[in-house]
Design a protein around this motif. Structure first.
Motif, PDB file in Angstrom:
ATOM      1  N   CYS A   1       0.813  -1.217   0.000  1.00  9.37           N
ATOM      2  CA  CYS A   1       0.000   0.000   0.000  1.00  9.37           C
ATOM      3  C   CYS A   1       0.844   1.264   0.000  1.00  9.37           C
ATOM      4  O   CYS A   1       0.462   2.264  -0.612  1.00  9.37           O
ATOM      5  CB  CYS A   1      -0.933   0.007   1.199  1.00  9.37           C
ATOM      6  SG  CYS A   1      -2.138   1.333   1.154  1.00  9.37           S
TER       7      CYS A   1
ATOM      8  N   LEU B   1       1.959   2.324  -3.397  1.00  9.51           N
ATOM      9  CA  LEU B   1       0.726   2.687  -4.109  1.00  9.51           C
ATOM     10  C   LEU B   1       0.309   4.109  -3.746  1.00  9.51           C
ATOM     11  O   LEU B   1       0.042   4.953  -4.610  1.00  9.51           O
ATOM     12  CB  LEU B   1      -0.362   1.684  -3.727  1.00  9.51           C
ATOM     13  CG  LEU B   1      -1.728   1.809  -4.361  1.00  9.51           C
ATOM     14  CD1 LEU B   1      -1.645   1.723  -5.870  1.00  9.51           C
ATOM     15  CD2 LEU B   1      -2.669   0.722  -3.817  1.00  9.51           C
TER      16      LEU B   1
ATOM     17  N   LEU C   1      -3.557  -2.590 -11.742  1.00  2.74           N
ATOM     18  CA  LEU C   1      -4.349  -1.687 -10.900  1.00  2.74           C
ATOM     19  C   LEU C   1      -5.843  -1.901 -11.141  1.00  2.74           C
ATOM     20  O   LEU C   1      -6.639  -1.941 -10.194  1.00  2.74           O
ATOM     21  CB  LEU C   1      -3.972  -0.231 -11.186  1.00  2.74           C
ATOM     22  CG  LEU C   1      -2.584   0.196 -10.708  1.00  2.74           C
ATOM     23  CD1 LEU C   1      -2.189   1.533 -11.328  1.00  2.74           C
ATOM     24  CD2 LEU C   1      -2.536   0.260  -9.193  1.00  2.74           C
ATOM     25  N   GLU C   2      -6.202  -2.053 -12.399  1.00  3.62           N
ATOM     26  CA  GLU C   2      -7.618  -2.261 -12.722  1.00  3.62           C
ATOM     27  C   GLU C   2      -8.094  -3.609 -12.205  1.00  3.62           C
ATOM     28  O   GLU C   2      -9.249  -3.746 -11.793  1.00  3.62           O
ATOM     29  CB  GLU C   2      -7.829  -2.131 -14.238  1.00  3.62           C
ATOM     30  CG  GLU C   2      -7.816  -0.666 -14.678  1.00  3.62           C
ATOM     31  CD  GLU C   2      -7.662  -0.480 -16.179  1.00  3.62           C
ATOM     32  OE1 GLU C   2      -7.352  -1.480 -16.874  1.00  3.62           O
ATOM     33  OE2 GLU C   2      -7.834   0.667 -16.648  1.00  3.62           O
TER      34      GLU C   2
ATOM     35  N   VAL D   1      -6.951  -5.051  -9.483  1.00  4.98           N
ATOM     36  CA  VAL D   1      -7.142  -4.875  -8.044  1.00  4.98           C
ATOM     37  C   VAL D   1      -8.465  -4.170  -7.774  1.00  4.98           C
ATOM     38  O   VAL D   1      -9.254  -4.589  -6.923  1.00  4.98           O
ATOM     39  CB  VAL D   1      -5.978  -4.069  -7.428  1.00  4.98           C
ATOM     40  CG1 VAL D   1      -6.280  -3.708  -5.981  1.00  4.98           C
ATOM     41  CG2 VAL D   1      -4.679  -4.854  -7.518  1.00  4.98           C
ATOM     42  N   LEU D   2      -8.706  -3.102  -8.522  1.00  7.42           N
ATOM     43  CA  LEU D   2      -9.938  -2.346  -8.337  1.00  7.42           C
ATOM     44  C   LEU D   2     -11.167  -3.220  -8.579  1.00  7.42           C
ATOM     45  O   LEU D   2     -12.121  -3.204  -7.796  1.00  7.42           O
ATOM     46  CB  LEU D   2      -9.969  -1.147  -9.287  1.00  7.42           C
ATOM     47  CG  LEU D   2      -9.292   0.113  -8.784  1.00  7.42           C
ATOM     48  CD1 LEU D   2      -9.194   1.155  -9.890  1.00  7.42           C
ATOM     49  CD2 LEU D   2     -10.069   0.689  -7.596  1.00  7.42           C
TER      50      LEU D   2
ATOM     51  N   PRO E   1      -6.715   4.926 -12.388  1.00  8.14           N
ATOM     52  CA  PRO E   1      -6.747   3.700 -11.572  1.00  8.14           C
ATOM     53  C   PRO E   1      -5.734   3.732 -10.425  1.00  8.14           C
ATOM     54  O   PRO E   1      -5.982   3.164  -9.363  1.00  8.14           O
ATOM     55  CB  PRO E   1      -6.427   2.585 -12.569  1.00  8.14           C
ATOM     56  CG  PRO E   1      -5.920   3.254 -13.794  1.00  8.14           C
ATOM     57  CD  PRO E   1      -6.471   4.633 -13.815  1.00  8.14           C
TER      58      PRO E   1
ATOM     59  N   CYS F   1      -7.259   3.326  -6.904  1.00  2.56           N
ATOM     60  CA  CYS F   1      -6.809   2.114  -6.215  1.00  2.56           C
ATOM     61  C   CYS F   1      -6.195   2.484  -4.859  1.00  2.56           C
ATOM     62  O   CYS F   1      -6.470   1.826  -3.849  1.00  2.56           O
ATOM     63  CB  CYS F   1      -5.798   1.390  -7.089  1.00  2.56           C
ATOM     64  SG  CYS F   1      -5.491  -0.302  -6.610  1.00  2.56           S
TER      65      CYS F   1
ATOM     66  N   GLU G   1      -8.971   3.401  -2.490  1.00  2.00           N
ATOM     67  CA  GLU G   1      -9.779   2.248  -2.104  1.00  2.00           C
ATOM     68  C   GLU G   1      -9.051   1.391  -1.075  1.00  2.00           C
ATOM     69  O   GLU G   1      -9.635   0.974  -0.072  1.00  2.00           O
ATOM     70  CB  GLU G   1     -10.107   1.422  -3.348  1.00  2.00           C
ATOM     71  CG  GLU G   1     -11.121   0.325  -3.113  1.00  2.00           C
ATOM     72  CD  GLU G   1     -12.453   0.850  -2.601  1.00  2.00           C
ATOM     73  OE1 GLU G   1     -12.910   1.902  -3.085  1.00  2.00           O
ATOM     74  OE2 GLU G   1     -13.019   0.215  -1.680  1.00  2.00           O
ATOM     75  N   VAL G   2      -7.760   1.148  -1.312  1.00  2.35           N
ATOM     76  CA  VAL G   2      -7.000   0.318  -0.376  1.00  2.35           C
ATOM     77  C   VAL G   2      -6.880   1.022   0.975  1.00  2.35           C
ATOM     78  O   VAL G   2      -7.063   0.413   2.025  1.00  2.35           O
ATOM     79  CB  VAL G   2      -5.609  -0.029  -0.938  1.00  2.35           C
ATOM     80  CG1 VAL G   2      -4.779  -0.761   0.103  1.00  2.35           C
ATOM     81  CG2 VAL G   2      -5.741  -0.874  -2.191  1.00  2.35           C
TER      82      VAL G   2
ATOM     83  N   ILE H   1      -6.981  -7.940  -0.707  1.00  2.00           N
ATOM     84  CA  ILE H   1      -6.804  -7.949  -2.161  1.00  2.00           C
ATOM     85  C   ILE H   1      -6.629  -9.387  -2.582  1.00  2.00           C
ATOM     86  O   ILE H   1      -5.557  -9.974  -2.435  1.00  2.00           O
ATOM     87  CB  ILE H   1      -5.569  -7.127  -2.577  1.00  2.00           C
ATOM     88  CG1 ILE H   1      -5.658  -5.718  -1.988  1.00  2.00           C
ATOM     89  CG2 ILE H   1      -5.476  -7.047  -4.088  1.00  2.00           C
ATOM     90  CD1 ILE H   1      -4.480  -4.845  -2.324  1.00  2.00           C
TER      91      ILE H   1
END
Lengths: 148, 148
Positions: free
Chosen positions: A19, A22, A140-141, A143-144, B21, B25, B28-29, B126
DNA sequence: TACTAACTAATTGCGCGCAATAAAACAGTG
DNA sequence: CACTGTTTTATTGCGCGCAATTAGTTAGTA
């Protein structure tokens, strides 16, 4: 071939987090958008909202929120700011006055042309092989999609 | 085999963006972290700051800022909140009173044990093959390294 | 018609995130 | 010592981001 467990606290190390990169990467890329977006007078969030309107035209706040993954707490004031800037028009549909319909003004539509400078300016901001970027986008998509 | 250019505005479509994304992402995480972190009384940003202290011990605000990629505008009030919660102690080194040295209190150190529940709770949040997650992490770090 | 429940957006409150500016401490120089 | 510039953190201002609450509208039901 597995790495041996060394310390039960290893899971709390920054380098072992998915994370954190990210989060950091998203911040860093968005920061790079600031300069080209300043020329349009938009923030990054306002920019993605405008992209939705440019592509799909007017819609309700709720529909917009689904597309950009933001709720009314963020969108209500943001849309007011866009209206104040003369880019969108907010109105209540006669058939259902709970909803808020938002569409572009002529000025908002015209900004689309100028906005082409943004992807142009950002091109090459991330100097990596295109395959890597495509792969990253796909992951990424994935994961989403998985989290929905 | 290339896709033919259809519309010069394609570059403004949300689905053609890498950043969206990435941005969505990350949000969201981080949102998923809220519940396990609430048990510790930490926000996500406070959590990564605490992770740095747990791993490396006390350091100045500037050193911390480099590690977590945040500036004084964010860290100064955040560190005050952590101090108010009794997790860290802020002090000025005698040899250089410009700097702000921050270190964990006993309570802050003790929270490390409880924090093990966070990665535990997030595991499986995830639901993707581990290879994908490792690849994603590597790509993100590659992007970050490239932008430095 | 009343009453109730569901829907939609707005508001509130708090914590980032960051650019810009200010303030304080330190270091170097004449 | 005075002066200047640098370093380091703090402050300010604005816009998210989101959970929680509120308010207004609509729909359903007796």
């Amino acid at each position: 071939m597995e790495s041996l467990p060394q310390d039960k606290y290893d899971v709390l190390k920054l380098e072992n987090q998915l994370c954190f990169p990210l989060y950091a990467c998203a911040k860093e890329v968005i920061r790079r958008y600031r300069e080209p977006l300043d020329a349009l007078g938009l923030t990054y969030t306002q920019y993605i909202v405008m992209m939705v309107f440019w592509e799909f035209g007017g819609m309700t706040e709720g529909e917009l929120g689904e597309k950009v993954r933001l709720d009314s707490g963020t969108l209500a004031p943001l849309l007011k700011r866009l209206e104040k800037q003369g880019l969108v028009k907010r109105s209540r549909p006669e058939d259902n006055e709970r909803k808020l319909f938002v569409c572009l003004t002529d000025e908002g539509k015209a900004l689309k042309e100028k906005a082409l400078t943004v992807p142009e300016a950002m091109r090459g901001c991330i100097d990596l092989p295109v395959e890597d970027l495509i792969l990253l986008k796909m992951l990424l998509e994935k994961v989403l999609a998985q989290m929905d």
